[in-house]
Design a protein around this motif. Structure first.
Motif, PDB file in Angstrom:
ATOM      1  N   GLU A 206       7.953  -5.539   9.770  1.00  0.00           N
ATOM      2  CA  GLU A 206       8.798  -4.814   8.822  1.00  0.00           C
ATOM      3  C   GLU A 206       8.500  -5.255   7.390  1.00  0.00           C
ATOM      4  OE1 GLU A 206      12.730  -5.636  10.168  1.00  0.00           O
ATOM      5  OE2 GLU A 206      12.557  -4.403  11.978  1.00  0.00           O
ATOM      6  N   VAL A 207       8.162  -6.522   7.202  1.00  0.00           N
ATOM      7  CA  VAL A 207       7.765  -7.014   5.883  1.00  0.00           C
ATOM      8  C   VAL A 207       6.427  -6.395   5.475  1.00  0.00           C
ATOM      9  CG1 VAL A 207       6.994  -9.068   4.617  1.00  0.00           C
ATOM     10  CG2 VAL A 207       9.063  -9.164   6.026  1.00  0.00           C
ATOM     11  N   LEU A 208       5.478  -6.371   6.397  1.00  0.00           N
ATOM     12  CA  LEU A 208       4.157  -5.822   6.097  1.00  0.00           C
ATOM     13  C   LEU A 208       4.244  -4.359   5.683  1.00  0.00           C
ATOM     14  CD1 LEU A 208       2.086  -7.354   9.045  1.00  0.00           C
ATOM     15  CD2 LEU A 208       2.313  -8.228   6.716  1.00  0.00           C
ATOM     16  N   ALA A 209       5.171  -3.635   6.289  1.00  0.00           N
ATOM     17  CA  ALA A 209       5.300  -2.204   6.007  1.00  0.00           C
ATOM     18  C   ALA A 209       5.758  -1.938   4.581  1.00  0.00           C
ATOM     19  CB  ALA A 209       6.278  -1.564   6.995  1.00  0.00           C
ATOM     20  N   THR A 210       6.353  -2.929   3.935  1.00  0.00           N
ATOM     21  CA  THR A 210       6.868  -2.752   2.572  1.00  0.00           C
ATOM     22  C   THR A 210       6.147  -3.658   1.574  1.00  0.00           C
ATOM     23  OG1 THR A 210       8.636  -4.370   3.046  1.00  0.00           O
ATOM     24  CG2 THR A 210       9.148  -2.041   3.364  1.00  0.00           C
ATOM     25  N   SER A 211       4.942  -4.086   1.926  1.00  0.00           N
ATOM     26  CA  SER A 211       4.218  -5.050   1.094  1.00  0.00           C
ATOM     27  C   SER A 211       2.910  -4.505   0.539  1.00  0.00           C
ATOM     28  CB  SER A 211       3.931  -6.320   1.902  1.00  0.00           C
ATOM     29  OG  SER A 211       5.122  -6.924   2.341  1.00  0.00           O
ATOM     30  N   ASP A 212       2.786  -3.188   0.430  1.00  0.00           N
ATOM     31  CA  ASP A 212       1.580  -2.551  -0.112  1.00  0.00           C
ATOM     32  C   ASP A 212       0.381  -2.663   0.812  1.00  0.00           C
ATOM     33  OD1 ASP A 212       3.067  -1.972  -2.415  1.00  0.00           O
ATOM     34  OD2 ASP A 212       2.445  -3.824  -3.399  1.00  0.00           O
ATOM     35  N   LEU A 213       0.553  -3.197   2.012  1.00  0.00           N
ATOM     36  CA  LEU A 213      -0.548  -3.290   2.963  1.00  0.00           C
ATOM     37  C   LEU A 213      -0.809  -1.903   3.538  1.00  0.00           C
ATOM     38  CD1 LEU A 213      -2.308  -5.571   4.371  1.00  0.00           C
ATOM     39  CD2 LEU A 213      -0.738  -5.298   6.307  1.00  0.00           C
ATOM     40  N   PRO A 214      -2.030  -1.381   3.442  1.00  0.00           N
ATOM     41  CA  PRO A 214      -2.298  -0.045   3.980  1.00  0.00           C
ATOM     42  C   PRO A 214      -2.001   0.041   5.472  1.00  0.00           C
ATOM     43  CG  PRO A 214      -4.082  -0.766   2.544  1.00  0.00           C
ATOM     44  CD  PRO A 214      -3.200  -1.957   2.749  1.00  0.00           C
ATOM     45  N   GLY A 215      -1.496   1.188   5.900  1.00  0.00           N
ATOM     46  CA  GLY A 215      -1.186   1.387   7.306  1.00  0.00           C
ATOM     47  C   GLY A 215      -2.411   1.202   8.174  1.00  0.00           C
ATOM     48  N   GLY A 216      -2.252   0.475   9.279  1.00  0.00           N
ATOM     49  CA  GLY A 216      -3.341   0.266  10.216  1.00  0.00           C
ATOM     50  C   GLY A 216      -4.101  -1.025  10.015  1.00  0.00           C
ATOM     51  N   VAL A 217      -3.921  -1.684   8.869  1.00  0.00           N
ATOM     52  CA  VAL A 217      -4.623  -2.954   8.646  1.00  0.00           C
ATOM     53  C   VAL A 217      -4.117  -4.005   9.634  1.00  0.00           C
ATOM     54  CG1 VAL A 217      -5.032  -4.840   7.013  1.00  0.00           C
ATOM     55  CG2 VAL A 217      -5.147  -2.457   6.253  1.00  0.00           C
ATOM     56  N   VAL A 218      -2.812  -4.046   9.840  1.00  0.00           N
ATOM     57  CA  VAL A 218      -2.220  -4.901  10.869  1.00  0.00           C
ATOM     58  C   VAL A 218      -1.402  -4.024  11.790  1.00  0.00           C
ATOM     59  CG1 VAL A 218      -0.618  -6.784  11.364  1.00  0.00           C
ATOM     60  CG2 VAL A 218      -2.135  -6.932   9.382  1.00  0.00           C
TER      61      VAL A 218
END
Length: 299
Positions: A206-218
């Motif tokens: 949930e943190v990764l989803a709101t951290s500018d990380l492009p979808g699919g990287v993790v």
């Protein structure tokens, strides 16, 4: 008569808590397992904490597709940009520090103070790897001394899609310690969370989803480690696998499956690994390939 006055002479009503049902994290979205299965996650005392999804083979294949789709953009991003995003993850974790301390305490049977210390270490670990993003090339690459009128330059490049079996006992710090070095170099990841204690990993998604990380990287999967890892080890579009979260027998089976399509394999470290120790560059370099370019020297 109002509800308040009607209860004035009796005991206060107890409230039934609403337990959370977590979801997978695939391609930047939060789908349920395609099988619809979940399992109960408990703390070290057996208290029911939440429901976690039981990922299936189909979920594993979907995660690989998402990771492959994201690889081109993530590996092509500048090292500076990747470092910014990893630092942003640390910022977001800092803002949810109390939540993660509570989850780690329940998952690992720690006091709140010890759990908070491990959360702090996990946040610092993201910052540490963020700092390495634009420096690992200088450490692992450079000009090679060759005889002849040539420039000979070697640089590290990402391996591709990496399957990561997170540590079973270190639910957050260990997870960050195996995930961050994979993605900082430009790889994308399919992560299998700790089977017994998946909640910190699912909250990290949930943190990764709101951290500018492009979808699919993790992509984050939870469930039975052996059930999810087996198709990942055999998948021809997975380029490498980290066996940290596998026991000895499972690691041997997965390494055999990985050999069929020449995956790069990182064998599990000692089960008593100290995840708070300086990680060095070993894990970053484990998932890189060295590209060497020859160029003639002009006269």
């Amino acid at each position: 008569m109002s509800e308040q006055s009607g209860n004035s002479g009796g005991a206060a009503r107890t409230r039934l808590g609403v337990l959370k049902t977590y979801k997978l994290f695939v391609g930047g979205k939060f789908p349920r397992s395609e099988s619809g299965r979940v399992y109960e996650v408990t703390d070290t005392r057996g208290n029911w904490l939440a429901n976690a999804p039981l990922a299936s083979r189909k979920d594993a294949r979907d995660a690989v597709v998402a990771a492959r789709k994201a690889f081109g953009g993530w590996s092509g991003a500048t090292a500076y940009n990747r470092g910014q995003i990893l630092y942003r993850i640390a910022e977001m974790l800092e803002g949810r520090r109390e939540q993660f301390a509570a989850e780690v305490a329940a998952a690992e049977g720690l006091s709140r103070a010890k759990a908070a210390a491990r959360v702090d270490a996990a946040i610092d670990r993201w910052v540490w790897y963020a700092g390495w993003s634009d420096k690992i090339t200088q450490v692992a690459g450079g000009a090679n001394p060759v005889a002849g009128p040539y420039f000979n330059l070697s640089t590290p490049e990402p391996t591709g899609v990496v399957a990561v079996l997170a540590p079973q006992e270190s639910s957050l710090l260990g997870l960050v310690s195996v995930l961050a070095p994979v993605i900082v170099g430009g790889n994308t990841a399919v992560v299998v969370a700790s089977e017994r204690a998946p909640l910190p990993a699912l909250s990290l998604a949930e943190v990764l989803a709101t951290s500018d990380l492009p979808g699919g990287v993790v992509n984050m999967l939870s469930g039975r480690t052996a059930e999810i890892a087996t198709p990942l080890a055999a998948h021809s579009d997975v380029n490498a696998i980290d066996l940290t979260g596998a026991d000895t027998d499972l690691a041997r089976e997965l390494e055999t499956a990985a050999a069929d399509n020449l995956k790069r394999v990182l064998r599990p470290a000692d089960a008593t690994s100290d995840w708070s120790a300086d990680p060095g560059t070993r894990r970053m370099l484990a998932f890189t390939e060295t590209k060497t370019v020859w160029h003639p020297v002009g006269v």
